[in-house]
Motif scaffolding. Structure first.
Motif, PDB file in Angstrom:
ATOM      1  N   ILE A   1      50.869  51.860  43.451  1.00 15.75           N
ATOM      2  CA  ILE A   1      50.029  51.566  44.603  1.00 15.75           C
ATOM      3  C   ILE A   1      49.083  52.747  44.731  1.00 15.75           C
ATOM      4  O   ILE A   1      49.516  53.898  44.748  1.00 15.75           O
ATOM      5  CB  ILE A   1      50.839  51.403  45.904  1.00 15.75           C
TER       6      ILE A   1
ATOM      7  N   GLY B   1      44.376  43.074  40.054  1.00 11.16           N
ATOM      8  CA  GLY B   1      45.674  42.801  40.663  1.00 11.16           C
ATOM      9  C   GLY B   1      46.437  44.027  41.143  1.00 11.16           C
ATOM     10  O   GLY B   1      47.569  43.902  41.602  1.00 11.16           O
ATOM     11  N   TYR B   2      45.844  45.207  41.060  1.00  5.92           N
ATOM     12  CA  TYR B   2      46.525  46.403  41.553  1.00  5.92           C
ATOM     13  C   TYR B   2      46.559  46.403  43.079  1.00  5.92           C
ATOM     14  O   TYR B   2      45.583  46.017  43.729  1.00  5.92           O
ATOM     15  CB  TYR B   2      45.832  47.678  41.066  1.00  5.92           C
ATOM     16  N   THR B   3      47.666  46.843  43.626  1.00  6.49           N
ATOM     17  CA  THR B   3      47.799  46.968  45.070  1.00  6.49           C
ATOM     18  C   THR B   3      47.144  48.270  45.512  1.00  6.49           C
ATOM     19  O   THR B   3      47.443  49.342  44.981  1.00  6.49           O
ATOM     20  CB  THR B   3      49.280  46.968  45.495  1.00  6.49           C
TER      21      THR B   3
ATOM     22  N   ARG C   1      44.263  43.927  47.152  1.00  9.24           N
ATOM     23  CA  ARG C   1      44.327  44.045  45.690  1.00  9.24           C
ATOM     24  C   ARG C   1      42.927  44.172  45.105  1.00  9.24           C
ATOM     25  O   ARG C   1      41.962  43.613  45.631  1.00  9.24           O
ATOM     26  CB  ARG C   1      45.028  42.838  45.076  1.00  9.24           C
ATOM     27  N   ASP C   2      42.850  44.879  43.990  1.00  9.26           N
ATOM     28  CA  ASP C   2      41.579  44.958  43.272  1.00  9.26           C
ATOM     29  C   ASP C   2      41.486  43.760  42.323  1.00  9.26           C
ATOM     30  O   ASP C   2      42.438  42.974  42.222  1.00  9.26           O
ATOM     31  CB  ASP C   2      41.443  46.307  42.564  1.00  9.26           C
TER      32      ASP C   2
ATOM     33  N   ASP D   1      53.453  41.759  38.799  1.00 10.94           N
ATOM     34  CA  ASP D   1      52.541  42.082  39.895  1.00 10.94           C
ATOM     35  C   ASP D   1      53.231  42.873  40.992  1.00 10.94           C
ATOM     36  O   ASP D   1      52.608  43.263  41.961  1.00 10.94           O
ATOM     37  CB  ASP D   1      51.956  40.801  40.505  1.00 10.94           C
TER      38      ASP D   1
END
Length: 136
Positions: free
Chosen positions: A73, A117-119, A113-114, A64
């Protein structure tokens, strides 16, 4: 020498992309440029030069931490950073930070975060040497 690229797409992958698709369409309000079935490509800004693809992953995420090799990001540049923060909080999105100024980079931004789990970051450049966005 070759000319600069005509367009750019960043692809993100989710084991279950449906919650991410809803997030990008309903919460962030991104325009769907193309639905390829297992991948949807969005136009985050007018002009058709940069896109964000959200696709079904072929395997689970390894880490993560977005700041390691292979991490990512996604930053959305906008003037009203504070307004976007309020909009996302009102929509129930948990933000990691409130809008704040970074002296090192001379930007005001915040992170969240989406569903996969993406920043993500919403950012405003506070420096005159950043190119102004083209208006459609």
């Amino acid at each position: 020498m070759t000319a600069p690229f005509d367009q750019q797409i960043t692809f993100l992958y989710a084991e279950d992309p449906a919650p991410s698709w809803r997030f990008y369409e309903e919460v962030l309000g991104l325009v769907l440029a193309q639905d390829q079935g297992t991948c949807r490509i969005y136009a985050p800004a007018p002009g058709g030069r940069a896109f964000l693809g959200v696709c079904r992953a072929r395997g689970p995420r390894v880490t993560d931490n977005p700041r390691v090799q292979g991490g990512a990001i996604v930053t959305f540049v906008v003037h009203d950073v504070e307004g976007w923060h309020a909009r996302l909080v009102a929509a129930g999105v948990e933000t990691a930070t409130k809008p704040s100024f970074s002296e090192a980079y001379r930007v005001t931004s915040f992170f969240f975060r989406d569903p996969a789990g993406y920043t993500l970051e919403v950012q405003r450049f506070e420096r005159p040497d950043w190119p102004a966005p083209a208006r459609a």
